[in-house]
Design a protein around this motif. Structure first.
Motif, PDB file in Angstrom:
ATOM      1  N   ALA A  72      13.057  76.089  55.473  1.00  0.00           N
ATOM      2  CA  ALA A  72      11.621  76.333  55.594  1.00  0.00           C
ATOM      3  C   ALA A  72      10.817  75.218  54.928  1.00  0.00           C
ATOM      4  CB  ALA A  72      11.270  77.683  54.977  1.00  0.00           C
ATOM      5  N   ARG A  73      11.323  74.712  53.830  1.00  0.00           N
ATOM      6  CA  ARG A  73      10.613  73.639  53.131  1.00  0.00           C
ATOM      7  C   ARG A  73      10.638  72.354  53.940  1.00  0.00           C
ATOM      8  NH1 ARG A  73      12.070  73.488  46.972  1.00  0.00           N
ATOM      9  NH2 ARG A  73      14.058  72.703  47.773  1.00  0.00           N
ATOM     10  N   ALA A  74      11.772  72.047  54.554  1.00  0.00           N
ATOM     11  CA  ALA A  74      11.869  70.859  55.408  1.00  0.00           C
ATOM     12  C   ALA A  74      10.940  70.989  56.608  1.00  0.00           C
ATOM     13  CB  ALA A  74      13.307  70.656  55.870  1.00  0.00           C
ATOM     14  N   VAL A  75      10.885  72.166  57.197  1.00  0.00           N
ATOM     15  CA  VAL A  75      10.012  72.402  58.351  1.00  0.00           C
ATOM     16  C   VAL A  75       8.554  72.233  57.962  1.00  0.00           C
ATOM     17  CG1 VAL A  75       9.186  74.160  59.961  1.00  0.00           C
ATOM     18  CG2 VAL A  75      11.645  73.869  59.583  1.00  0.00           C
ATOM     19  N   ALA A  76       8.174  72.779  56.802  1.00  0.00           N
ATOM     20  CA  ALA A  76       6.787  72.679  56.342  1.00  0.00           C
ATOM     21  C   ALA A  76       6.401  71.230  56.082  1.00  0.00           C
ATOM     22  CB  ALA A  76       6.600  73.509  55.082  1.00  0.00           C
ATOM     23  N   PHE A  77       7.319  70.463  55.495  1.00  0.00           N
ATOM     24  CA  PHE A  77       7.028  69.041  55.261  1.00  0.00           C
ATOM     25  C   PHE A  77       6.810  68.315  56.578  1.00  0.00           C
ATOM     26  CE2 PHE A  77       8.145  64.618  54.822  1.00  0.00           C
ATOM     27  CZ  PHE A  77       7.551  64.237  53.627  1.00  0.00           C
ATOM     28  N   CYS A  78       7.669  68.546  57.524  1.00  0.00           N
ATOM     29  CA  CYS A  78       7.574  67.860  58.815  1.00  0.00           C
ATOM     30  C   CYS A  78       6.311  68.245  59.574  1.00  0.00           C
ATOM     31  CB  CYS A  78       8.806  68.156  59.663  1.00  0.00           C
ATOM     32  SG  CYS A  78      10.315  67.388  59.031  1.00  0.00           S
ATOM     33  N   ALA A  79       5.847  69.488  59.372  1.00  0.00           N
ATOM     34  CA  ALA A  79       4.644  69.941  60.067  1.00  0.00           C
ATOM     35  C   ALA A  79       3.414  69.144  59.650  1.00  0.00           C
ATOM     36  CB  ALA A  79       4.419  71.425  59.800  1.00  0.00           C
ATOM     37  N   ALA A  80       3.474  68.542  58.468  1.00  0.00           N
ATOM     38  CA  ALA A  80       2.347  67.741  57.983  1.00  0.00           C
ATOM     39  C   ALA A  80       2.440  66.282  58.424  1.00  0.00           C
ATOM     40  CB  ALA A  80       2.274  67.821  56.460  1.00  0.00           C
ATOM     41  N   THR A  81       3.452  65.957  59.222  1.00  0.00           N
ATOM     42  CA  THR A  81       3.609  64.614  59.762  1.00  0.00           C
ATOM     43  C   THR A  81       3.359  64.648  61.269  1.00  0.00           C
ATOM     44  OG1 THR A  81       5.968  64.803  60.293  1.00  0.00           O
ATOM     45  CG2 THR A  81       5.392  64.194  58.019  1.00  0.00           C
ATOM     46  N   GLU A  82       3.438  63.505  61.904  1.00  0.00           N
ATOM     47  CA  GLU A  82       3.190  63.462  63.348  1.00  0.00           C
ATOM     48  C   GLU A  82       4.362  64.021  64.155  1.00  0.00           C
ATOM     49  OE1 GLU A  82       1.903  59.752  64.871  1.00  0.00           O
ATOM     50  OE2 GLU A  82       0.222  59.557  63.480  1.00  0.00           O
ATOM     51  N   HIS A  83       5.583  63.604  63.814  1.00  0.00           N
ATOM     52  CA  HIS A  83       6.711  64.042  64.639  1.00  0.00           C
ATOM     53  C   HIS A  83       8.042  64.019  63.890  1.00  0.00           C
ATOM     54  CE1 HIS A  83       6.007  59.658  65.344  1.00  0.00           C
ATOM     55  NE2 HIS A  83       7.279  59.620  64.984  1.00  0.00           N
ATOM     56  N   ALA A  84       8.023  64.113  62.564  1.00  0.00           N
ATOM     57  CA  ALA A  84       9.279  64.117  61.808  1.00  0.00           C
ATOM     58  C   ALA A  84      10.110  65.348  62.159  1.00  0.00           C
ATOM     59  CB  ALA A  84       8.990  64.080  60.313  1.00  0.00           C
ATOM     60  N   PRO A 123      13.081  68.108  61.006  1.00  0.00           N
ATOM     61  CA  PRO A 123      13.712  68.670  59.813  1.00  0.00           C
ATOM     62  C   PRO A 123      15.239  68.728  59.936  1.00  0.00           C
ATOM     63  CG  PRO A 123      12.806  70.427  61.154  1.00  0.00           C
ATOM     64  CD  PRO A 123      12.421  69.139  61.829  1.00  0.00           C
ATOM     65  N   TYR A 124      15.912  68.531  58.812  1.00  0.00           N
ATOM     66  CA  TYR A 124      17.377  68.606  58.750  1.00  0.00           C
ATOM     67  C   TYR A 124      17.779  69.345  57.480  1.00  0.00           C
ATOM     68  CZ  TYR A 124      17.829  64.982  62.377  1.00  0.00           C
ATOM     69  OH  TYR A 124      17.787  64.275  63.564  1.00  0.00           O
ATOM     70  N   GLY A 125      18.952  69.929  57.512  1.00  0.00           N
ATOM     71  CA  GLY A 125      19.521  70.558  56.333  1.00  0.00           C
ATOM     72  C   GLY A 125      20.646  69.756  55.725  1.00  0.00           C
ATOM     73  N   ASP A 126      21.018  68.645  56.375  1.00  0.00           N
ATOM     74  CA  ASP A 126      22.172  67.864  55.933  1.00  0.00           C
ATOM     75  C   ASP A 126      21.853  66.374  56.026  1.00  0.00           C
ATOM     76  OD1 ASP A 126      25.184  67.602  55.380  1.00  0.00           O
ATOM     77  OD2 ASP A 126      24.935  66.467  57.246  1.00  0.00           O
ATOM     78  N   LEU A 127      22.076  65.644  54.939  1.00  0.00           N
ATOM     79  CA  LEU A 127      21.752  64.223  54.893  1.00  0.00           C
ATOM     80  C   LEU A 127      22.619  63.415  55.849  1.00  0.00           C
ATOM     81  CD1 LEU A 127      20.365  61.712  53.745  1.00  0.00           C
ATOM     82  CD2 LEU A 127      21.926  61.841  51.784  1.00  0.00           C
ATOM     83  N   ALA A 128      23.906  63.664  55.874  1.00  0.00           N
ATOM     84  CA  ALA A 128      24.805  62.887  56.727  1.00  0.00           C
ATOM     85  C   ALA A 128      24.437  63.019  58.199  1.00  0.00           C
ATOM     86  CB  ALA A 128      26.247  63.325  56.494  1.00  0.00           C
ATOM     87  N   THR A 129      24.118  64.237  58.611  1.00  0.00           N
ATOM     88  CA  THR A 129      23.718  64.453  60.005  1.00  0.00           C
ATOM     89  C   THR A 129      22.448  63.691  60.329  1.00  0.00           C
ATOM     90  OG1 THR A 129      24.726  66.656  59.979  1.00  0.00           O
ATOM     91  CG2 THR A 129      23.115  66.203  61.717  1.00  0.00           C
ATOM     92  N   MET A 130      21.482  63.739  59.426  1.00  0.00           N
ATOM     93  CA  MET A 130      20.228  63.023  59.655  1.00  0.00           C
ATOM     94  C   MET A 130      20.464  61.523  59.764  1.00  0.00           C
ATOM     95  SD  MET A 130      17.732  60.938  58.275  1.00  0.00           S
ATOM     96  CE  MET A 130      18.015  61.022  56.505  1.00  0.00           C
ATOM     97  N   LEU A 131      21.284  60.959  58.867  1.00  0.00           N
ATOM     98  CA  LEU A 131      21.550  59.520  58.897  1.00  0.00           C
ATOM     99  C   LEU A 131      22.189  59.111  60.221  1.00  0.00           C
ATOM    100  CD1 LEU A 131      22.905  59.021  55.263  1.00  0.00           C
ATOM    101  CD2 LEU A 131      20.743  58.146  56.155  1.00  0.00           C
ATOM    102  N   ALA A 132      23.112  59.931  60.703  1.00  0.00           N
ATOM    103  CA  ALA A 132      23.806  59.608  61.952  1.00  0.00           C
ATOM    104  C   ALA A 132      22.877  59.686  63.152  1.00  0.00           C
ATOM    105  CB  ALA A 132      24.991  60.554  62.137  1.00  0.00           C
ATOM    106  N   GLU A 133      21.989  60.670  63.158  1.00  0.00           N
ATOM    107  CA  GLU A 133      21.120  60.869  64.326  1.00  0.00           C
ATOM    108  C   GLU A 133      19.885  59.968  64.312  1.00  0.00           C
ATOM    109  OE1 GLU A 133      20.038  64.914  64.972  1.00  0.00           O
ATOM    110  OE2 GLU A 133      22.112  65.600  65.224  1.00  0.00           O
ATOM    111  N   GLN A 134      19.293  59.767  63.133  1.00  0.00           N
ATOM    112  CA  GLN A 134      18.013  59.050  63.073  1.00  0.00           C
ATOM    113  C   GLN A 134      18.163  57.561  62.729  1.00  0.00           C
ATOM    114  OE1 GLN A 134      15.062  60.119  63.902  1.00  0.00           O
ATOM    115  NE2 GLN A 134      15.582  62.271  64.236  1.00  0.00           N
TER     116      GLN A 134
END
Length: 364
Positions: free
Chosen positions: A43-55, A57-68
């Motif tokens: 929920a915290r990641a989602v709320a942070f992203c909602a304040a950006t243009e198109h970020a 949200p992820y729950g795992d750093l490794a997954t985010m690094l691989a995808e983004q």
């Protein structure tokens, strides 16, 4: 970045300090694009992203690094997580801009830097108190000899934190926070003091110290005091406290030709600096001391040189040896307090208990 490509940034840890990172990136919005946020609290990641243009949200750093595949990762998590997360990001090809304290020990710091590439990606830490234009102006004048030799300095971070502050499970514990107010609070003002004086007084050479736990039911100290000698012979006092209802952050440097004092709390502008000329200094000379710009200290101002370094492909400030200076000082402060003797710069290395943990042998 020379081709106009926007810097792709991801934020790890979407708590309160992450908002300061988002504001810093927004201030450089023509050059930066926040593409992701990572937090174990979805929920915290989602709320942070909602304040950006198109970020995303992820729950795992490794997954985010691989995808983004971000260009830079902001680390805004508790210090006990910094080593693992920074190394993972660096090995994934991303630069890292990490919150203070950098990590829990000199050993962890050296391991983080060892994960850098020879030509990047690089790691840098958020010591935003250096970033105000008035600090840069004073440091330049000091280096040019405008004030004469620095002789005596005072560095004060006297803040107030109540029991509710320490109810957060990772605070006040050696294993998760790495230290008390010397690590988590005073490190900003101490970094600024050491940064300013390095220009004229040299590096810190020796520290003697005391720590105490006077109020809070924690493992770490809640107050520390230190006496410091610099290579030039200049002396300084340092006080870090979370027991002080009248909160203030203060640096004073007495030189041969002037006393210079910075008084604020969490950030400053040119108006927070006061210059007092020695009796023998002509009034017209002091006109040069006025700060020409009033860029306030902030995350946005601190990020500007990181962005410039990324574009140039060079190490940013507040990383490498430059970022290590204050952490070595803090380790020496804790060792001096624990042993009751002066500790010299350079003596804490592999094999020393205070290299592996700020609490020394007591950490085990």
């Amino acid at each position: 970045m020379a081709d106009g490509k926007r810097l792709r940034v991801a934020v790890v840890g979407a708590g309160q300090i992450a908002d300061s990172h988002r504001a810093a990136y927004d201030a450089h919005g023509d050059h930066v694009d926040i593409v992701a946020a990572v937090d174990v609290d979805e929920a915290r990641a989602v709320a942070f992203c909602a304040a950006t243009e198109h970020a995303k949200p992820y729950g795992d750093l490794a997954t985010m690094l691989a995808e983004q595949e971000p260009d830079l990762v902001s680390i805004c998590t508790p210090p006990g997580l910094h080593l693992e997360q920074a190394v993972l990001a660096l090995r994934g090809g991303a630069w890292v801009w990490c919150e203070k304290p950098p990590c829990r020990s000199l050993a962890e710091y050296d391991a983080m830097v060892a994960a850098e590439g020879e030509a990047g990606p690089y790691l840098s830490f958020v010591f935003q108190q250096r970033s105000g234009a008035a600090a840069g102006h004073f440091r330049r004048l000091l280096g040019e000899g405008e004030f004469g030799r620095p002789l005596v300095a005072h560095c004060q971070t006297t803040w107030f934190r109540d029991a509710a502050y320490y109810a957060v499970p990772w605070r006040g514990r050696w294993a998760t926070e790495g230290g008390g107010p010397a690590m988590g609070h005073g490190i900003h003002q101490m970094d600024l003091l050491l940064h300013l004086l390095a220009e004229r007084a040299g590096e810190w050479a020796e520290v003697q110290a005391m720590t105490a736990r006077l109020v809070h039911d924690v493992e770490t100290e809640d107050v520390s005091t230190a006496l410091v000698r610099f290579e030039s012979g200049a002396l300084a006092t340092v006080v870090n406290s979370v027991l002080s209802p009248d909160e203030v952050s203060r640096i004073r440097i007495d030189c041969e030709d002037a006393s210079v004092e910075l008084t604020h709390l969490y950030g400053y502008g040119a108006g927070n600096w006061r210059y007092t000329a020695a009796p023998h200094v002509a009034v017209d000379r002091t006109q040069r001391w006025r700060t020409p710009d009033d860029v306030r200290s902030s995350h946005a101002a601190a990020f500007a040189p990181v962005l410039a370094a990324y574009r140039a492909g060079r190490r940013p400030p507040c990383g490498g040896d430059d970022g290590r200076r204050v952490l070595e000082f803090v380790a020496a402060l804790y060792k001096a307090a624990a042993t009751g003797r002066g500790v010299r710069r350079g003596e804490i290395g592999p094999g020393d208990a205070f290299y592996s943990a700020m609490a020394g042998a007591a950490a085990g």
